[in-house]
Design a protein around this motif. Sequence first.
Motif, PDB file in Angstrom:
ATOM      1  N   MET A  56      42.688  39.734  56.898  1.00  0.00           N
ATOM      2  CA  MET A  56      43.268  38.543  55.999  1.00  0.00           C
ATOM      3  C   MET A  56      42.436  37.422  55.858  1.00  0.00           C
ATOM      4  SD  MET A  56      45.327  38.174  53.551  1.00  0.00           S
ATOM      5  CE  MET A  56      46.248  39.449  53.378  1.00  0.00           C
ATOM      6  N   PRO A  57      41.212  37.357  55.398  1.00  0.00           N
ATOM      7  CA  PRO A  57      40.221  36.237  55.605  1.00  0.00           C
ATOM      8  C   PRO A  57      40.906  35.177  54.984  1.00  0.00           C
ATOM      9  CG  PRO A  57      39.581  37.951  54.133  1.00  0.00           C
ATOM     10  CD  PRO A  57      40.624  38.522  54.721  1.00  0.00           C
ATOM     11  N   GLN A  58      40.407  33.800  55.178  1.00  0.00           N
ATOM     12  CA  GLN A  58      40.634  32.850  54.439  1.00  0.00           C
ATOM     13  C   GLN A  58      40.306  32.736  53.185  1.00  0.00           C
ATOM     14  OE1 GLN A  58      39.402  29.086  56.706  1.00  0.00           O
ATOM     15  NE2 GLN A  58      39.761  27.780  54.770  1.00  0.00           N
ATOM     16  N   GLN A  59      40.853  32.021  52.260  1.00  0.00           N
ATOM     17  CA  GLN A  59      40.251  32.107  50.891  1.00  0.00           C
ATOM     18  C   GLN A  59      38.804  31.273  50.790  1.00  0.00           C
ATOM     19  OE1 GLN A  59      44.068  31.165  48.439  1.00  0.00           O
ATOM     20  NE2 GLN A  59      42.909  33.089  47.121  1.00  0.00           N
ATOM     21  N   PRO A  60      38.165  31.406  50.089  1.00  0.00           N
ATOM     22  CA  PRO A  60      36.797  30.694  50.120  1.00  0.00           C
ATOM     23  C   PRO A  60      37.108  29.592  49.065  1.00  0.00           C
ATOM     24  CG  PRO A  60      36.458  32.657  48.417  1.00  0.00           C
ATOM     25  CD  PRO A  60      37.769  32.854  49.598  1.00  0.00           C
ATOM     26  N   ASN A  62      52.661  38.003  36.846  1.00  0.00           N
ATOM     27  CA  ASN A  62      52.174  36.503  36.736  1.00  0.00           C
ATOM     28  C   ASN A  62      50.843  36.506  37.110  1.00  0.00           C
ATOM     29  OD1 ASN A  62      51.735  33.737  37.042  1.00  0.00           O
ATOM     30  ND2 ASN A  62      54.234  33.473  37.325  1.00  0.00           N
ATOM     31  N   ALA A  63      50.048  35.813  36.235  1.00  0.00           N
ATOM     32  CA  ALA A  63      48.642  35.647  36.313  1.00  0.00           C
ATOM     33  C   ALA A  63      48.547  34.666  37.792  1.00  0.00           C
ATOM     34  CB  ALA A  63      47.837  34.871  35.115  1.00  0.00           C
ATOM     35  N   ASP A  64      49.178  33.995  38.063  1.00  0.00           N
ATOM     36  CA  ASP A  64      49.074  33.188  39.210  1.00  0.00           C
ATOM     37  C   ASP A  64      48.776  33.915  40.517  1.00  0.00           C
ATOM     38  OD1 ASP A  64      49.277  30.813  37.801  1.00  0.00           O
ATOM     39  OD2 ASP A  64      51.374  30.333  38.533  1.00  0.00           O
ATOM     40  N   ILE A  65      49.295  35.132  40.424  1.00  0.00           N
ATOM     41  CA  ILE A  65      49.013  36.009  41.994  1.00  0.00           C
ATOM     42  C   ILE A  65      47.445  36.145  42.058  1.00  0.00           C
ATOM     43  CG2 ILE A  65      49.108  38.410  40.690  1.00  0.00           C
ATOM     44  CD1 ILE A  65      51.018  39.248  42.920  1.00  0.00           C
ATOM     45  N   LEU A  66      46.628  36.110  41.019  1.00  0.00           N
ATOM     46  CA  LEU A  66      45.384  36.387  41.092  1.00  0.00           C
ATOM     47  C   LEU A  66      44.739  35.253  42.003  1.00  0.00           C
ATOM     48  CD1 LEU A  66      44.287  37.457  37.472  1.00  0.00           C
ATOM     49  CD2 LEU A  66      44.790  39.079  39.521  1.00  0.00           C
ATOM     50  N   LYS A  67      45.299  34.034  42.024  1.00  0.00           N
ATOM     51  CA  LYS A  67      44.916  32.903  42.641  1.00  0.00           C
ATOM     52  C   LYS A  67      44.946  33.305  44.057  1.00  0.00           C
ATOM     53  CE  LYS A  67      46.081  29.193  39.541  1.00  0.00           C
ATOM     54  NZ  LYS A  67      47.073  28.011  39.382  1.00  0.00           N
ATOM     55  N   GLN A  68      45.575  34.239  44.607  1.00  0.00           N
ATOM     56  CA  GLN A  68      45.374  34.638  45.981  1.00  0.00           C
ATOM     57  C   GLN A  68      44.682  35.573  46.470  1.00  0.00           C
ATOM     58  OE1 GLN A  68      47.890  32.913  47.826  1.00  0.00           O
ATOM     59  NE2 GLN A  68      48.320  31.899  45.560  1.00  0.00           N
ATOM     60  N   ARG A  69      43.910  36.153  45.707  1.00  0.00           N
ATOM     61  CA  ARG A  69      42.927  37.087  46.193  1.00  0.00           C
ATOM     62  C   ARG A  69      41.564  36.653  47.269  1.00  0.00           C
ATOM     63  NH1 ARG A  69      37.802  37.329  45.152  1.00  0.00           N
ATOM     64  NH2 ARG A  69      38.095  39.588  45.502  1.00  0.00           N
ATOM     65  N   ARG A  70      41.386  37.659  48.038  1.00  0.00           N
ATOM     66  CA  ARG A  70      40.313  37.378  48.961  1.00  0.00           C
ATOM     67  C   ARG A  70      39.394  38.440  48.873  1.00  0.00           C
ATOM     68  NH1 ARG A  70      45.089  35.178  50.400  1.00  0.00           N
ATOM     69  NH2 ARG A  70      45.017  33.682  52.020  1.00  0.00           N
ATOM     70  N   THR A  71      38.360  38.241  49.145  1.00  0.00           N
ATOM     71  CA  THR A  71      36.852  39.379  49.302  1.00  0.00           C
ATOM     72  C   THR A  71      37.281  39.705  50.798  1.00  0.00           C
ATOM     73  OG1 THR A  71      35.531  38.141  48.082  1.00  0.00           O
ATOM     74  CG2 THR A  71      34.522  39.681  49.756  1.00  0.00           C
TER      75      THR A  71
END
Length: 246
Positions: free
Chosen positions: A165-169, A2-11
């Motif tokens: 596990m940084p906060q998402q920007p 599911n493409a929505d998983i990409l919304k969880q990415r972090r640097t």
Amino acid sequence: MNADILKQRRTIRKYKTTDVPQSLLNRLLQTAAQASTTGNMQLYSVIVTRDEAKKRALAPAHFNQPMITAAPVVLTFCADFNRFVKWCEFRNAKSGYDNFQSFLAAALDAVIFTQQFCTAAEMEGLGICYIGTTTYNPDMIIKALNLPKLVMPVTTITVGYPDEMPQQPDRLPAEAYIHEESYNDYDKQVIDSIYSPKEALPENIGFVKENNKETLAQVFTDIRYTKQNNEVFSVKFIETLKAQGF
């Protein structure tokens, strides 16, 4: 997937000492090579740096950001017309790719290849960080990596298993960048609605205070990405581009 998983990415900027297996890295790069490319020419190359001494040699070009020497792997993605031009020469074909249009095509190829790799790497549990300083000191990178003519560094990625596990920007709302049918320009009211949530974030309020500025925009224009620095790096990049044969 599911493409929505990409919304969880972090640097990811902090990595475990666990090595990234060569077999995994090669598989991910080969997967990335299936990405779109100009004329199916694949106008890119990637230099894999694992050796500690070679990472230290690269670090000054990236203002000694700690990720360069701390990450298990550093990948330098390059716009590469060298390989294609040599193929042309060896096949009695006269090439004409020593120009800006050719560099732009190769740069786009390299960036698409890079992002495809990043997405594949994150799906395998790796963390990545784009290093934006690649275009600031390309001459230093060329020297450190022994890049020939018609090869130009475009972007750098650090890779490893995440140790944070940084906060998402924050990201702008969709209406900030989606335009239906034609470009809809922004008036002050729209700009206010788009940027006010960003400006209200506690960390951004903190940036403004720490830098003794009136607005978050001034942090960008006066501190982070100044006109003076942009012009200096622009001149250096253009000079290096010409020296590399484009």
